[in-house]
Design a protein around this motif. Structure first.
Motif, PDB file in Angstrom:
ATOM      1  N   VAL A  77       0.771  -1.249   0.074  1.00 60.01           N
ATOM      2  CA  VAL A  77       0.045   0.030  -0.153  1.00 60.01           C
ATOM      3  C   VAL A  77       0.782   1.304  -0.005  1.00 60.01           C
ATOM      4  CG1 VAL A  77      -2.080  -1.114   1.336  1.00 60.01           C
ATOM      5  CG2 VAL A  77       0.077   0.098   2.454  1.00 60.01           C
ATOM      6  N   ASP A  78       0.408   2.414  -0.558  1.00 65.01           N
ATOM      7  CA  ASP A  78       1.042   3.738  -0.447  1.00 65.01           C
ATOM      8  C   ASP A  78       0.758   4.585   0.672  1.00 65.01           C
ATOM      9  OD1 ASP A  78      -1.469   4.853  -0.987  1.00 65.01           O
ATOM     10  OD2 ASP A  78      -1.271   5.104  -2.953  1.00 65.01           O
ATOM     11  N   SER A  79       1.207   5.429   0.949  1.00 61.13           N
ATOM     12  CA  SER A  79       1.145   6.384   1.867  1.00 61.13           C
ATOM     13  C   SER A  79      -0.256   6.828   2.443  1.00 61.13           C
ATOM     14  CB  SER A  79       2.182   7.706   1.892  1.00 61.13           C
ATOM     15  OG  SER A  79       1.796   8.203   0.979  1.00 61.13           O
ATOM     16  N   GLU A  80      -1.039   6.801   1.300  1.00 60.70           N
ATOM     17  CA  GLU A  80      -2.641   6.988   1.492  1.00 60.70           C
ATOM     18  C   GLU A  80      -3.480   5.867   1.835  1.00 60.70           C
ATOM     19  OE1 GLU A  80      -3.421  10.331   1.322  1.00 60.70           O
ATOM     20  OE2 GLU A  80      -1.341  10.745   1.151  1.00 60.70           O
ATOM     21  N   GLY A  81      -2.957   4.626   1.875  1.00 60.11           N
ATOM     22  CA  GLY A  81      -3.490   3.375   2.108  1.00 60.11           C
ATOM     23  C   GLY A  81      -4.143   2.823   0.852  1.00 60.11           C
ATOM     24  N   ASN A  82      -3.721   3.444  -0.221  1.00 59.25           N
ATOM     25  CA  ASN A  82      -4.299   2.761  -1.620  1.00 59.25           C
ATOM     26  C   ASN A  82      -3.510   1.473  -1.927  1.00 59.25           C
ATOM     27  OD1 ASN A  82      -6.062   4.948  -2.029  1.00 59.25           O
ATOM     28  ND2 ASN A  82      -4.185   6.090  -2.671  1.00 59.25           N
ATOM     29  N   ILE A  83      -4.172   0.347  -2.276  1.00 55.25           N
ATOM     30  CA  ILE A  83      -3.402  -0.777  -2.469  1.00 55.25           C
ATOM     31  C   ILE A  83      -2.838  -0.645  -3.946  1.00 55.25           C
ATOM     32  CG2 ILE A  83      -4.053  -3.164  -2.832  1.00 55.25           C
ATOM     33  CD1 ILE A  83      -6.419  -3.323  -1.003  1.00 55.25           C
ATOM     34  N   VAL A  84      -1.338  -0.935  -3.699  1.00 52.39           N
ATOM     35  CA  VAL A  84      -0.570  -1.120  -5.095  1.00 52.39           C
ATOM     36  C   VAL A  84      -0.792  -2.340  -5.693  1.00 52.39           C
ATOM     37  CG1 VAL A  84       1.761  -0.604  -5.839  1.00 52.39           C
ATOM     38  CG2 VAL A  84       0.787   0.864  -4.198  1.00 52.39           C
ATOM     39  N   ARG A  85      -0.628  -3.279  -5.078  1.00 50.03           N
ATOM     40  CA  ARG A  85      -0.746  -4.614  -5.408  1.00 50.03           C
ATOM     41  C   ARG A  85      -1.175  -5.559  -4.152  1.00 50.03           C
ATOM     42  NH1 ARG A  85       4.339  -5.076  -6.372  1.00 50.03           N
ATOM     43  NH2 ARG A  85       5.242  -6.643  -4.903  1.00 50.03           N
ATOM     44  N   LYS A  86      -2.043  -6.825  -4.786  1.00 52.77           N
ATOM     45  CA  LYS A  86      -2.535  -7.557  -3.614  1.00 52.77           C
ATOM     46  C   LYS A  86      -2.064  -8.867  -4.056  1.00 52.77           C
ATOM     47  CE  LYS A  86      -6.028  -8.036  -0.589  1.00 52.77           C
ATOM     48  NZ  LYS A  86      -5.789  -9.195  -0.026  1.00 52.77           N
ATOM     49  N   ALA A  87      -1.897  -9.920  -3.030  1.00 48.78           N
ATOM     50  CA  ALA A  87      -1.342 -11.349  -3.255  1.00 48.78           C
ATOM     51  C   ALA A  87      -2.315 -11.993  -3.949  1.00 48.78           C
ATOM     52  CB  ALA A  87      -1.228 -11.773  -2.048  1.00 48.78           C
ATOM     53  N   ASP A  88      -1.826 -12.795  -4.752  1.00 47.81           N
ATOM     54  CA  ASP A  88      -2.754 -13.764  -5.717  1.00 47.81           C
ATOM     55  C   ASP A  88      -2.947 -14.996  -4.971  1.00 47.81           C
ATOM     56  OD1 ASP A  88      -4.048 -15.181  -7.637  1.00 47.81           O
ATOM     57  OD2 ASP A  88      -2.443 -15.450  -8.750  1.00 47.81           O
ATOM     58  N   THR A  89      -4.333 -14.844  -4.575  1.00 43.67           N
ATOM     59  CA  THR A  89      -4.748 -16.093  -3.756  1.00 43.67           C
ATOM     60  C   THR A  89      -5.409 -17.308  -4.492  1.00 43.67           C
ATOM     61  OG1 THR A  89      -6.828 -15.140  -2.897  1.00 43.67           O
ATOM     62  CG2 THR A  89      -4.751 -15.015  -1.498  1.00 43.67           C
TER      63      THR A  89
END
Length: 765
Positions: free
Chosen positions: A481-493
């Motif tokens: 996540v970035d400093s604003e809490g936005n998800i940059v990348r999520k784990a592939d489950t």
């Protein structure tokens, strides 16, 4: 005539002059073209470099959070870099201000713990910017600021923001997190694996230089701000991680583990790792200190010329993530996978039978391969063969599968490739190719010997057995996540492939539940939580064969792998001890006796935390401990009445001459467990502290009857854990170390295990 000659000479001179002018201007034009057009950009850059000075400004490294998103496992704390501006230590006429230089050098040397002459030399440099000391803490920064203020020094010394990595939980999850170097780069674990995401983009402070090459004052500076790194939110739960580490340490001490231990807990449906504990470990706040005191002593005892090499080797060992980077023979834990192969291919059913005579003839192995039970298990079906951990039965299953099919499933379960876990240093497994998988190799691999995998490969395969047959990718980072809490990348489950059917998965799970309840894996039984489990006691054959000493002996790896709950598996756990040397009496080296109780203790504490509700059978409910009521503040008469109503006995330490005397303390304390029908010791005034302390006995290898007798003599109580208590099992682990002084009435939890010596030795011919 003379006139004609003169005119000719003049024309000739003019021609030469014109030629010279033409050539000269031509050369100038060519030179201008070369310098302005051909090399113009290069020279402009050099000119800019000569007139500008660039200083790197550190970016704040991203924070690493645990799975809750609230607990900080790694963060960058503010520190400061002390910088000198030497040209401010000159008078208006350009001469050195000797008195000011001496004052600054003397004051800063004391505050920064630096050599005064070194600082003095730096104050004399021809520059407006030179580093003095990096990463000073807040208290030092405050001293520098106070010193400058007290001495009216406005220019010449500056403090620039910087950052230092800090790990609030110390050794917790150190092999997962890794650490950073002096310049902030990641050097291990997630700090290395996700270095590019965590480190951000450094800023720049660009200052101008004059014609003499001297830095200009800070008014001519341009600041380009740093961009902070991304944060990581892990799948690791700090509470689960701490539970794993706590019980691994207990097991290491109790069973005298010589070569470290591993515990991995995984969400079987996502591949997310909730905890990955490796012992021994280190403190990432001080990674270059050898954490193991015994190892430090061994290094100090070496000759000086040998110490550096030993120190470096010790560092590499303590940084190494044993769960990912080391391989081992999985042993009988692997039988859950072989059983799934056989059921899936239809070469066996749950009721398929085989007669175990105590050994199995195998082509190429003199004398065949023995079962751990030398007398043999006799006629048994597959369900019982797995619960008995019968090696000949699984050699038989391997023969039915054949080398080609066995190798196909071995690959499908992920044993021939890396798992892809997002941690550095993952090892490759070692196994026989299909062409080399002869009768002897197939036989030994069928019960988990003679090929090497990593612990993370084993827990991943176990998850596939549990979750309906789906092979997941293990991972420890849930999202970036970035400093604003936005998800940059999520784990592939998403799953990689389906290895076996859901029907096969359910069948194996049901058998493994029976195995953990009353089979050879009963050491991992957890009351109320319907755990499935399989033990492993694997031989370190390669080391044994390489050892040339006359008194060599086989070393083992004791492991336990399982999951819960059986109806809808959610969490798998592998516990792995490398080279158990037994308890204080030299006993207990097998997977059921060593790894089983630790598995049980972890699950018993972790599953309620993870929201898995206990479902007790009637038999289990009858043996449940009670919660101790509060008697403190009551009169003795009131306390007696309350305890009588609950079916608890009592004794008094102190003055009991009057029933109206108040209870000042109790053991067990309020809220702690006490066995049904157990005793609460009531304390009143008028007793000596020394008279209340008793020594905890060593219950190891006792059966329940003898343990109760020893506890009664010592003045303590026991709480029973494990499936072996009522089946003639022996004590394998106790919650308080033998010899510890405790108060009378203290409850000691003892884990009882059946089949203590199961799988402790499997001759290979």
């Amino acid at each position: 005539m003379a006139k004609g000659n003169t005119e000719k000479m003049w024309k000739k001179a003019m021609g030469v002059t014109a030629f010279i002018v033409f050539v000269g201007f031509g050369a100038v034009l060519v030179s201008l073209f070369r310098w302005q057009i051909v090399r113009g950009e290069e020279l402009s850059a050099k000119a800019l470099n000569q007139s500008l000075h660039s200083t790197t400004l550190s970016a704040m490294r991203g924070t690493i959070y645990d799975a809750t998103g609230t607990k900080v496992l790694a963060k960058s704390a503010s520190v400061w870099t002390v910088v000198l501006e030497p040209n401010y230590f000159k008078d208006d006429d350009g001469k050195d201000n000797e008195a000011l230089r001496r004052k600054v050098s003397s004051g800063l040397s004391r505050i920064l713990d630096m050599d005064e002459e070194t600082i003095y030399e730096k104050t004399g440099e021809n520059s407006f910017f030179t580093y003095l000391k990096r990463r000073v803490e807040s208290d030092v920064k405050d001293e520098v600021t106070a010193f400058l203020k007290e001495n009216d020094i406005d220019n010449g010394v500056r403090l620039i923001d910087d950052y230092k990595r800090y790990y609030p939980y110390g050794t917790v999850a150190s092999t997962i997190l890794g650490f950073t170097g002096s310049d902030g780069q990641g050097l291990g674990g997630l700090e290395l694996q996700y270095d590019s995401e965590l480190r951000g983009t450094a800023g720049r402070m660009i200052s101008a230089k004059n014609a003499l090459g001297t830095d200009m004052p800070f008014e001519y500076e341009q600041l380009i701000g740093a961009e902070n790194g991304y944060d990581l939110v892990l799948t690791i739960d700090e509470t689960v991680q701490s539970i794993l580490e706590k019980y691994l340490e207990q097991g290491i001490e109790q069973y005298q583990i010589k070569n470290g231990a591993v515990a991995i807990m995984m969400n079987v449906n996502t591949g997310g790792i909730l905890g990955l504990a490796v012992k021994g470990d280190y403190d990432p706040n001080d990674p270059f200190t050898i954490y193991d005191e015994e190892v430090r002593k061994e290094i100090d005892a070496l000759p000086e010329d040998k110490q550096d090499e030993a120190y470096n080797n010790a560092l590499q060992k303590q940084w190494r993530n044993k769960a990912v980077s080391d391989t081992y023979y999985p042993g009988s834990v692997f039988k859950m996978c072989v059983g799934a192969m056989g059921l899936e291919e239809g070469v066996i059913t749950e009721e398929s039978t085989f007669t175990c005579t105590g050994s199995m003839p195998v082509e190429g192995v003199t004398g065949g391969i023995s079962c751990w039970k030398h007398a043999g298990h006799g006629l048994e079906n597959f369900h019982d063969g797995l619960c008995n951990s019968c090696n000949p039965f699984f050699i038989h299953v391997g023969e039915l599968l054949g080398a080609q099919t066995f190798a196909k499933y071995r690959e499908a379960f992920g044993f021939t490739e890396q798992t892809g876990i997002d941690l550095p240093g993952e090892s490759w497994s070692l196994y026989h190719s299909v062409e080399d998988l002869g009768p002897a190799e197939l036989a030994t691999e069928s019960f988990g010997q003679n090929f090497s995998i990593t612990p993370v490969q084993m827990i991943t395969a176990c998850a596939a057995v549990a979750n309906g047959g789906y092979l997941m990718t293990p991972h420890v980072v849930d999202r970036v996540v970035d400093s604003e809490g936005n998800i940059v990348r999520k784990a592939d489950t998403s799953y990689r492939r389906q290895v076996v059917s859901e029907e096969t998965s359910k069948t194996i799970s049901r058998i493994l539940y029976d195995n953990a309840t009353f089979g050879t894996a009963s050491g991992g039984y957890v009351m109320g939580y319907r755990v499935c489990g399989k033990t492993g006691t694997s031989e370190k054959v390669a080391e044994f064969n390489a050892d040339t000493s006359p008194d060599k002996k086989m070393k083992y790896i004791a492991s336990y792998c399982g999951f819960a709950p059986v109806e809808k598996p959610q969490y798998a756990l592998l516990v792995f001890f490398d080279e158990p040397d037994g308890d204080n009496n030299g006993n207990l080296t097998g997977g059921n006796a060593v790894a089983g109780p630790i598995f049980s203790a972890i699950m018993e504490e972790a599953l309620p935390y993870l929201g898995i509700e206990a479902q007790y059978t009637d038999e289990e409910y009858e043996t449940l401990d009670m919660v101790t009521p509060s008697a403190v503040g009551l009169t003795l008469e009131e306390a007696y009445r309350q305890l009588d109503e609950l079916g608890l006995s009592y004794s008094v330490v102190g003055d009991e001459s009057d029933s109206s005397i108040l209870v000042t303390e109790q053991i067990p304390q309020v809220g702690e467990n006490v066995p049904k029908g157990g005793k609460v010791v009531l304390y009143t005034n008028g007793y000596s502290e020394e008279d209340t302390l008793v020594e905890v006995p060593d219950f190891t290898s006792m059966d329940l009857s003898n343990a109760n007798y020893a506890a009664s003599l010592a003045g303590v109580q026991i709480s029973v854990s494990g499936a072996g208590a009522t089946e003639g099992g022996s004590a394998s682990m106790q919650s308080v170390e033998p010899g510890t002084m405790v108060k009378k009435g203290t409850v000691i939890t003892i884990t009882f295990v059946e089949n203590i010596n199961t799988e402790t030795f499997v001759p290979l011919g």
